[in-house]
Motif scaffolding. Structure first.
Motif, PDB file in Angstrom:
ATOM      1  N   SER A 102       4.564  -9.554  -5.568  1.00 52.38           N
ATOM      2  CA  SER A 102       3.652  -9.452  -5.859  1.00 52.38           C
ATOM      3  C   SER A 102       2.560  -8.723  -5.387  1.00 52.38           C
ATOM      4  O   SER A 102       2.575  -7.886  -4.498  1.00 52.38           O
ATOM      5  CB  SER A 102       3.507 -11.373  -5.418  1.00 52.38           C
ATOM      6  OG  SER A 102       3.604 -11.317  -3.780  1.00 52.38           O
ATOM      7  N   LEU A 161      10.000 -10.523  -1.351  1.00 55.29           N
ATOM      8  CA  LEU A 161       9.081 -11.137  -0.682  1.00 55.29           C
ATOM      9  C   LEU A 161       8.599 -10.823   0.503  1.00 55.29           C
ATOM     10  O   LEU A 161       8.964  -9.830   1.061  1.00 55.29           O
ATOM     11  CB  LEU A 161       9.787 -12.522  -0.325  1.00 55.29           C
ATOM     12  CG  LEU A 161      10.538 -13.022  -1.747  1.00 55.29           C
ATOM     13  CD1 LEU A 161      11.387 -13.858  -1.351  1.00 55.29           C
ATOM     14  CD2 LEU A 161       9.839 -13.499  -2.531  1.00 55.29           C
ATOM     15  N   ASP A 163       4.144 -16.506  -6.898  1.00 53.59           N
ATOM     16  CA  ASP A 163       4.313 -15.109  -6.987  1.00 53.59           C
ATOM     17  C   ASP A 163       4.250 -14.171  -8.042  1.00 53.59           C
ATOM     18  O   ASP A 163       3.425 -13.397  -8.237  1.00 53.59           O
ATOM     19  CB  ASP A 163       5.301 -14.486  -6.291  1.00 53.59           C
ATOM     20  CG  ASP A 163       5.795 -14.945  -4.757  1.00 53.59           C
ATOM     21  OD1 ASP A 163       5.419 -14.738  -4.354  1.00 53.59           O
ATOM     22  OD2 ASP A 163       6.768 -14.380  -4.698  1.00 53.59           O
ATOM     23  N   ARG A 188      13.402 -10.319  -6.686  1.00 54.52           N
ATOM     24  CA  ARG A 188      11.785  -9.567  -5.930  1.00 54.52           C
ATOM     25  C   ARG A 188      11.258  -9.745  -4.673  1.00 54.52           C
ATOM     26  O   ARG A 188      12.006 -10.243  -4.262  1.00 54.52           O
ATOM     27  CB  ARG A 188      10.788 -10.237  -6.384  1.00 54.52           C
ATOM     28  CG  ARG A 188       9.628 -10.831  -6.693  1.00 54.52           C
ATOM     29  CD  ARG A 188       8.472 -12.340  -6.822  1.00 54.52           C
ATOM     30  NE  ARG A 188       8.811 -12.597  -8.370  1.00 54.52           N
ATOM     31  CZ  ARG A 188       7.704 -11.774  -8.641  1.00 54.52           C
ATOM     32  NH1 ARG A 188       6.880 -11.077  -8.386  1.00 54.52           N
ATOM     33  NH2 ARG A 188       7.531 -12.057 -10.335  1.00 54.52           N
TER      34      ARG A 188
END
Length: 424
Positions: free
Chosen positions: A139, A166, A296, A164
């Motif tokens: 993100s 984090l 996100d 992804r």
């Protein structure tokens, strides 16, 4: 060997085309049945496309960001046997989501190499080697955090959906001592000339389109009101102390939802949708409250349906369930559509004033700012009170300024005298 052709599926609801948001495989990858191949974006949600077969990817039918017609060739997979030989219908989407999560599938012994295409499990540690030009999933907030910490994001193993990265992965990377923290102190002041081009696709493009459409079509105006929330916060603390263990903790949001429900009885023009093409305003008796939620992949608005029929704890449980579903990519299209008025909050980061953008075709959105303690004059005495602003926006084509002000002041009265929330 044969070829199995997968077409872009019919998502339903009369949708003729969808946007290809992300590939989870590339040409040459071995895939197994039920493995997620791609994400596609409709107007309402992200949808995972699974593989109906085991095989090897030999061709991709589009690029991320490309809008594809339903029925067009999405992907071709080389399979044992004759394949489907005809361009058969696509597999049904397995779920609607904001982020695709590959299905857990046992890999046959004879096809062990198929596991190579899958995200590595988190137990392998926080470091991963990627190509220099490979852009890991993360993100914007995680990318900024990594930049601030001096971490090369491509070196961090992501444990989120589809690999992804984090915030926790950054912390794990730092804990292992492999960040730029060991670099000379002067590196923090070195000149930087990096540039990054980010293609606006998928959920981000949908958000951009909706925000642009809302600001171009609606005549926005905002109204800010200051509210003393000392009493409602005392009530909330009392209820949590007495019932929190058995019924769950209450945040301020269910009280705000209740205040909306009660205030809308006297201001039904706020609980409405405006079809500006047909020039028709539809006022609704049901109160379906959209609760803006950050995920996100961007801002999502899951809907608390029939808030007028919910208790505080019922609203709290539904808000929590929907927010969790949105953040983890589990919210369905039905859960992300159909709101009649929206509540948006930045929580502790709420600032002093905001100017929220309408969630068309709604005509009102109520924005919550942070609670702060300030000295206030009450009955001639200076006392410390908990204060909060409501920054709300309205469609001036439908809502008059005086009505908007009276509506927010009605909410203010209900929150400052919380007993009135429950007096029928």
């Amino acid at each position: 060997m044969g070829t199995h052709v997968i077409k872009m599926p019919d998502i339903g609801e009369g949708i003729a085309e969808v946007e290809l948001s992300q590939w989870h495989v590339k040409v040459g990858d071995l895939v197994v049945e039920d493995q997620v191949l791609a994400d596609v974006m409709t107007d309402k949600a992200m949808v995972d496309i699974p593989s109906p077969v085991h095989g090897k990817v030999i061709a991709l039918g589009g690029q991320p960001g490309e809008v594809m017609a339903v029925g067009s060739v999405l992907i071709s997979i080389e399979v044992e046997g004759a394949g489907n030989l005809k361009e058969s219908a696509a597999p049904a989407p397995v779920k609607e989501a904001a982020v695709a999560v590959p299905a857990k599938t046992e890999t046959p012994v004879e096809n062990k190499s198929a596991a190579i295409a899958r995200p590595a499990p988190a137990c392998q540690g926080p470091v991963v080697a990627r190509e220099a030009d490979e852009r890991p999933l993360a993100s914007p907030a995680v990318r900024k955090h990594a930049l601030d910490l001096g971490i090369q994001l491509r070196l961090v193993r992501g444990t989120g959906p589809a690999g992804r990265v984090l915030h926790d992965d950054l912390e794990a990377y730092l804990a292992q001592g492999q960040s730029n923290a060991s670099a000379p102190a002067s590196a923090a002041y070195a000149q930087r000339h990096d540039e990054e081009q980010i293609q606006v696709i998928g959920m981000r493009r949908k958000i951009a389109q909706r925000m642009q459409d809302a600001t171009q079509r609606a005549a926005h105006f905002s109204y800010v009101e200051e509210i003393d929330v000392t009493a409602i916060e005392e009530l909330r603390a009392h209820l949590n102390a007495k019932h929190g263990a058995s019924r769950g903790k209450l945040t301020l949001l269910p009280f705000l939802v209740r205040a909306l429900v009660v205030a809308l009885r006297d201001f039904p023009q706020m609980n409405a949708r405006y079809d500006d093409e047909a020039q028709v305003i539809t006022r609704l008796s049901a109160v379906h409250v959209g609760v803006a939620t950050q995920s996100d992949v961007g801002l999502m608005v899951p809907v608390v349906r029939h808030a007028e029929a919910r208790s505080l704890w019922d609203s709290a449980a539904e808000i929590s369930r929907l927010a969790n579903a949105a953040r983890h990519g589990k919210a369905s299209r039905d859960e992300l559509s159909g709101s009649t008025i929206t509540l948006t909050s930045l929580g502790a980061l709420g600032g002093i004033v905001s100017t929220p953008v309408l969630n068309l075709p709604e005509v009102a959105i109520v924005g919550v700012n942070k609670i702060v303690e300030r000295p206030m004059v009450v009955k001639g005495q200076v006392v410390i009170r908990k204060m909060m602003n409501l920054s709300s926006s309205f469609d001036h084509r439908v809502v008059d300024g005086m009505d908007a002000a009276l509506f927010i002041q009605a909410i203010r009265g209900l929150l400052e005298q919380p007993a009135t929330l429950f007096v029928e």
